[in-house]
Design an enzyme around this catalytic site. Structure first.
Site, PDB file in Angstrom:
ATOM      1  N   TYR A  61     -75.402 -16.335 -81.716  1.00 46.38           N
ATOM      2  CA  TYR A  61     -76.860 -16.456 -81.834  1.00 46.38           C
ATOM      3  C   TYR A  61     -77.589 -16.673 -80.503  1.00 46.38           C
ATOM      4  CZ  TYR A  61     -75.310 -21.349 -81.953  1.00 46.38           C
ATOM      5  OH  TYR A  61     -74.702 -22.527 -81.656  1.00 46.38           O
TER       6      TYR A  61
ATOM      7  N   ARG B  63     -77.572 -26.720 -73.238  1.00 50.21           N
ATOM      8  CA  ARG B  63     -76.323 -26.939 -73.982  1.00 50.21           C
ATOM      9  C   ARG B  63     -75.329 -25.892 -73.508  1.00 50.21           C
ATOM     10  NH1 ARG B  63     -76.430 -25.935 -80.212  1.00 50.21           N
ATOM     11  NH2 ARG B  63     -75.267 -24.049 -79.669  1.00 50.21           N
TER      12      ARG B  63
ATOM     13  N   HIS C 230     -72.355 -25.782 -80.337  1.00 49.48           N
ATOM     14  CA  HIS C 230     -72.745 -27.048 -80.951  1.00 49.48           C
ATOM     15  C   HIS C 230     -71.550 -27.982 -81.075  1.00 49.48           C
ATOM     16  CE1 HIS C 230     -74.204 -29.969 -83.864  1.00 49.48           C
ATOM     17  NE2 HIS C 230     -73.252 -29.606 -84.698  1.00 49.48           N
TER      18      HIS C 230
END
Lengths: 344, 327
Positions: free
Chosen positions: A271, A258, A262
């Site tokens: 994170y 990714r 998100h």
């Protein structure tokens, strides 16, 4: 005596040729991957510029999606997407304009007429089922579509996609169980990028490879490098053929990266370690595939420029078109709650 | 015309629809070889085979979720949830998916799906085999909700539901299955959704009910008739879409409204009826709207005295009728 370089090219060529793919096929896959990426990047720019409120997309997933979609019959078969399926829905027939109309929530958006957030694809003409936001609900739908295809003897199969987080849902399990009992012609794809928003895979499940769960349903499971388009294609082809033969479903786990947060509301630096974010750039499927095409002599600088010029024009056109398109009229907001006798 | 029980009427409707249209199929727990735990699907498996009469795994969410996919690809599934009490694992599929498919796709995709579920108490089913769940679903735009009382309606409404292009929740009171008989027209008999039926004409007050409570209301109406109270009993049949015209017309005639439902009262289906009457028939009312409902406990308890305590019945309804008539 053959040069080392020439031998390398021959080895590479044999890889896609062994899969029955010619250079033009690979260029088509590359085109869609690059188109998806360019559209995706533009969407983020538009969001950051304040033109649209939200974006959720699939940078890093394009290789897995191109490999899977190239293995199906894109006219005949069904696809049940999820919010990262940018490249997949383009390959299934949706146009850059259609995706941008959805981003801008314009009346002409074929997925929802501007009712849903972007990334909630759906298109009856291309047999892309409408999707929602609760994760995992689409898996049983795909099984029902495949069951219907079997009963009605349409010859269709159904491909459904989800992320690694979605595999924790009960619907995911129920779908695999149902489909394997009835040998439904469905290919279950998991695009595993290691994160469900911020939750890493080791807090999502105790297994390293999701595909091992296939054993629990008595079906084949594959784990494949999602940045390797040809590897994905090879596995997907096997799964598609098995479904087509009436032997039932398969589980295909593509390990992908990714590359973005998100969504536009997330900040993944919070994170994910910086080193990790740097490292995943080296397995960007677009970079990996471009390298392959160059080494195989399929794409040179001129070809690359030609493809990317075309893509830039398409993305510009789609952006302008969607930005200028009218919003839905609030007077239409009460429509299509139920079937309309004279509805469109 | 045959006098049939509710369960027979439902079974007949399923047989006829599956015979008429090969797109119709049935899926659920124990609906195949066993013919359903109440026998609603009896004989379908032998007649139409396992491909169209599917004994599913014990997983309600996928019963509905798979049915939604079937509906998207050209079939007309009739899903059975074995008891309405067990429908909640499928809530997400019903609410987020089936109900919104058409709206969220701006009319591009529909969801022609029927979900049948036996509901209601009075059969020693305790907390998890007695619930009335209609209010949860009647709340949701995009769904239709049907509760038959009369066996003829059960056939006609089920056939209409199967042919309806939108998702229909079809709740059958399990105590009614074998309790009363009624005339069921043979052949292709359709009762359109969205139309209430006046089961008993009257001039003194209106009672609105559905399912088992409609039966209790009819018994109560005969009881108070002996005392000179002439009650009109309206069978709502379809809870969504509601037949507002019949509701309002009845109250404009009798000027008194009693609403009966088995579910607990707070925010139950009848609360909406009361709100509509207050908003649209206020000046026609000669008395406050009254309700007879289940009590405010989470579910129906098991021991016979406790269950009797829970269930609204003809006696309680008759008492309410007397109070309302005298107001």
């Amino acid at each position: 005596m053959e040069s080392k370089e020439a031998r390398g090219v021959r080895e590479i060529e044999s890889r896609h040729q062994a899969l029955g793919l010619a250079g033009e096929h690979l260029l088509e896959m590359y085109y869609y991957m690059a188109l998806a990426r360019a559209l995706d990047e533009r969407m983020w720019v538009l969001q950051r510029a304040g033109k649209v409120p939200f974006v959720i997309s699939g940078q890093g997933h394009e290789g897995a999606q191109a490999g899977v979609m190239y293995a199906i019959d894109r006219d005949l078969d069904w696809f049940v997407p999820y919010y990262r399926s940018v490249c997949a829905v383009l390959m299934k027939g949706m146009t850059p304009r259609e995706l941008m109309l959805s981003l801008f929530a314009k009346a002409e958006d074929p997925s929802s007429g501007g009712r849903q957030m972007p990334g909630h694809y759906g298109h009856p003409r291309y047999k892309i089922l409408s999707t929602s936001s609760p994760v995992g609900t689409q898996y049983p739908h795909a099984v029902g579509i495949a069951y219907a295809a079997k009963v009605r003897k349409t010859g269709e199969i159904c491909v459904v996609s989800i992320g690694d987080g979605g595999t924790s849902q009960g619907d995911w399990h129920e779908a695999l169980n149902f489909a394997s009992i009835h040998r439904c012609p469905v290919v279950f794809v998991v695009e595993n990028n290691g994160y469900a928003i911020s939750v890493p895979q080791e807090l999502q499940m105790a297994v390293r490879d999701i595909a091992v769960r296939a054993q629990g349903y008595g079906i084949p499971g594959y784990t494949v490098d999602g940045s390797d388009v040809l590897a994905v294609y090879a596995v997907a082809k096997e799964a598609v053929e098995r479904a087509r033969r009436g032997e039932g479903p398969s589980l295909v786990e593509c390990k992908v990266v990714r590359l973005t947060a998100h969504s536009s509301d997330d900040r993944q630096e919070k994170y994910r370690p910086v080193e990790e974010l740097e490292a995943i750039r080296s397995v960007d499927p677009l970079v990996v595939f471009r390298h392959y095409l160059e080494r195989a002599g399929i794409m040179d600088e001129a070809k690359y420029t030609e493809i990317h010029t075309r893509i830039r024009e398409e993305v510009d056109d789609a952006t302008t078109y969607a930005e200028l398109a009218p919003y839905p009229d609030p007077l239409t907001a009460t429509r299509h709650v139920y079937f309309e006798e004279n509805g469109e | 015309m045959a006098e049939l029980r509710l369960i027979d009427a439902i079974n007949q409707a399923l047989h006829e629809e599956m015979e008429r249209d090969e797109r119709v199929l049935v899926l659920g727990e124990d609906v195949g070889r066993k013919g359903g735990v109440f026998g609603a699907t009896e004989g379908l498996y032998d007649r139409f085979g396992g491909e169209r009469v599917i004994d599913t795994p014990l997983a309600e969410s996928s019963i509905v979720g798979v049915a939604i996919g079937m509906a998207a690809n050209g079939l007309l599934p009739v899903a059975e949830i074995q008891f309405a009490d067990f429908i909640f694992p499928a809530m997400n599929q019903i609410l987020s998916e089936a109900a919104r498919m058409r709206y969220r796709s701006n009319g591009a995709f529909g969801c022609p799906l029927v979900i049948r579920a036996p509901y209601g108490g009075g059969v020693h089913g305790a907390l998890y085999h007695s619930q009335s769940v209609e209010a949860f679903f009647a709340h949701i735009p995009g769904l239709k909700v049907v509760v038959p009382y009369h066996p003829g309606d059960a056939k006609g409404l089920l056939k209409a539901s199967i042919r309806d292009p939108d998702p229909v929740l079809f709740f059958e009171h399990k105590k009614l299955y074998r309790m009363v008989r009624g005339e069921v027209p043979e052949g292709d008999y359709i009762v359109p959704l969205g139309k209430a039926a006046i089961r008993r004409e009257g001039k003194d007050l209106s009672v609105f009910a559905y399912g088992l409570m409609l039966h209790e209301a009819l018994v109560a109406a005969e009881e108070v008739a002996k005392e000179g109270i002439d009650a009109e009993v309206v069978d709502l049949r379809t809870l969504r879409p509601l037949d507002k015209e019949t509701l309002l017309a009845s109250v404009r005639k009798t000027n008194r409204a009693l609403i009966v439902y088995e579910d607990n009262g707070f925010l139950g289906y009848g609360a909406e009826l009361a709100a509509i009457l207050a908003e649209e028939a206020f000046f026609d009312l000669d008395a406050p709207i009254m309700r007879v409902t289940g009590p405010e406990v989470p579910a129906v308890p098991y021991a016979p005295p406790l269950e009797r305590w829970f269930m609204p019945d003809a006696r309680r309804i008759a008492e309410a009728m007397r109070r309302l008539a005298q107001y």
